[in-house]
Design a protein around this motif. Structure first.
Motif, PDB file in Angstrom:
ATOM      1  N   GLY A  48     -33.956 104.545  82.615  1.00 51.23           N
ATOM      2  CA  GLY A  48     -34.586 105.054  81.403  1.00 51.23           C
ATOM      3  C   GLY A  48     -34.652 104.000  80.316  1.00 51.23           C
ATOM      4  O   GLY A  48     -34.508 102.807  80.574  1.00 51.23           O
ATOM      5  N   ARG A  49     -34.855 104.474  79.088  1.00 51.45           N
ATOM      6  CA  ARG A  49     -35.045 103.591  77.938  1.00 51.45           C
ATOM      7  C   ARG A  49     -33.789 102.788  77.618  1.00 51.45           C
ATOM      8  O   ARG A  49     -32.669 103.274  77.743  1.00 51.45           O
ATOM      9  CB  ARG A  49     -35.417 104.422  76.705  1.00 51.45           C
ATOM     10  CG  ARG A  49     -36.771 105.068  76.810  1.00 51.45           C
ATOM     11  CD  ARG A  49     -37.070 105.905  75.594  1.00 51.45           C
ATOM     12  NE  ARG A  49     -37.098 105.060  74.386  1.00 51.45           N
ATOM     13  CZ  ARG A  49     -37.114 105.541  73.159  1.00 51.45           C
ATOM     14  NH1 ARG A  49     -37.084 106.847  72.940  1.00 51.45           N
ATOM     15  NH2 ARG A  49     -37.147 104.722  72.124  1.00 51.45           N
ATOM     16  N   VAL A  50     -34.031 101.564  77.166  1.00 54.45           N
ATOM     17  CA  VAL A  50     -32.953 100.690  76.689  1.00 54.45           C
ATOM     18  C   VAL A  50     -33.448  99.937  75.465  1.00 54.45           C
ATOM     19  O   VAL A  50     -34.652  99.808  75.251  1.00 54.45           O
ATOM     20  CB  VAL A  50     -32.492  99.677  77.773  1.00 54.45           C
ATOM     21  CG1 VAL A  50     -31.893 100.388  78.973  1.00 54.45           C
ATOM     22  CG2 VAL A  50     -33.624  98.759  78.197  1.00 54.45           C
ATOM     23  N   VAL A  51     -32.498  99.453  74.669  1.00 58.03           N
ATOM     24  CA  VAL A  51     -32.824  98.589  73.536  1.00 58.03           C
ATOM     25  C   VAL A  51     -31.921  97.364  73.581  1.00 58.03           C
ATOM     26  O   VAL A  51     -30.787  97.428  74.046  1.00 58.03           O
ATOM     27  CB  VAL A  51     -32.677  99.310  72.170  1.00 58.03           C
ATOM     28  CG1 VAL A  51     -33.711 100.408  72.022  1.00 58.03           C
ATOM     29  CG2 VAL A  51     -31.272  99.855  71.990  1.00 58.03           C
ATOM     30  N   THR A  52     -32.443  96.260  73.082  1.00 57.97           N
ATOM     31  CA  THR A  52     -31.650  95.039  72.957  1.00 57.97           C
ATOM     32  C   THR A  52     -30.792  95.169  71.701  1.00 57.97           C
ATOM     33  O   THR A  52     -31.307  95.481  70.629  1.00 57.97           O
ATOM     34  CB  THR A  52     -32.571  93.816  72.796  1.00 57.97           C
ATOM     35  OG1 THR A  52     -33.534  93.815  73.831  1.00 57.97           O
ATOM     36  CG2 THR A  52     -31.766  92.524  72.818  1.00 57.97           C
ATOM     37  N   VAL A  53     -29.481  94.926  71.841  1.00 53.69           N
ATOM     38  CA  VAL A  53     -28.606  95.009  70.673  1.00 53.69           C
ATOM     39  C   VAL A  53     -28.015  93.651  70.294  1.00 53.69           C
ATOM     40  O   VAL A  53     -27.568  93.467  69.167  1.00 53.69           O
ATOM     41  CB  VAL A  53     -27.483  96.054  70.845  1.00 53.69           C
ATOM     42  CG1 VAL A  53     -28.072  97.455  70.958  1.00 53.69           C
ATOM     43  CG2 VAL A  53     -26.601  95.738  72.035  1.00 53.69           C
ATOM     44  N   ALA A  54     -28.017  92.694  71.234  1.00 49.69           N
ATOM     45  CA  ALA A  54     -27.458  91.379  70.910  1.00 49.69           C
ATOM     46  C   ALA A  54     -27.899  90.354  71.945  1.00 49.69           C
ATOM     47  O   ALA A  54     -28.264  90.686  73.072  1.00 49.69           O
ATOM     48  CB  ALA A  54     -25.927  91.437  70.873  1.00 49.69           C
TER      49      ALA A  54
END
Length: 125
Positions: A48-54
């Protein structure tokens, strides 16, 4: 890590518009390509969805030139409850030379999110 043994997540060629004043490819262009590749790996694993955090430990070894064939390889090196650390390596082949050159590597951290953008658990395989 060679193309003989595995497929890259992304294979592309930068254009002249991607160059800086020195005629090399912008570091930001490389970072964005690596982010896309890492996002593909993370989303597949998170289902599913993911976001870049670092972005951690980014190293630029050599410049990328117009005409290089750029290949980005990646591996999941750590999975937490909601996050994943993806090690990404960028390799180029210069114009007509088939030799591979490692130009960039770094670790990107992604977090799995739900439809509202809240962190969610990375499912067990």
């Amino acid at each position: 890590m060679t193309a003989e043994f595995r497929d890259p997540i992304i294979r592309t060629a930068p254009l002249p518009r991607d160059c800086n004043n020195n005629g090399d490819i912008f570091g930001g262009w490389v970072l964005s390509q690596m982010d896309i590749a890492g996002g593909v790996i993370a989303a597949r694993r998170a289902k599913g969805r993911v976001v870049t955090v670092a972005v951690e430990a980014m190293t630029f070894h050599q410049p990328i030139k117009t005409g290089d064939v750029v290949s980005i390889y990646g591996d999941i090196i750590k999975i937490g409850r909601t996050s994943m650390h993806i090690k990404l390596t960028t390799i180029v082949a210069r114009k007509l030379d088939p030799a591979e050159i490692k130009v960039t590597e770094g670790t990107y951290i992604f977090v799995a999110i739900d439809d509202e953008g809240n962190p969610r658990e990375v499912p067990a395989e």
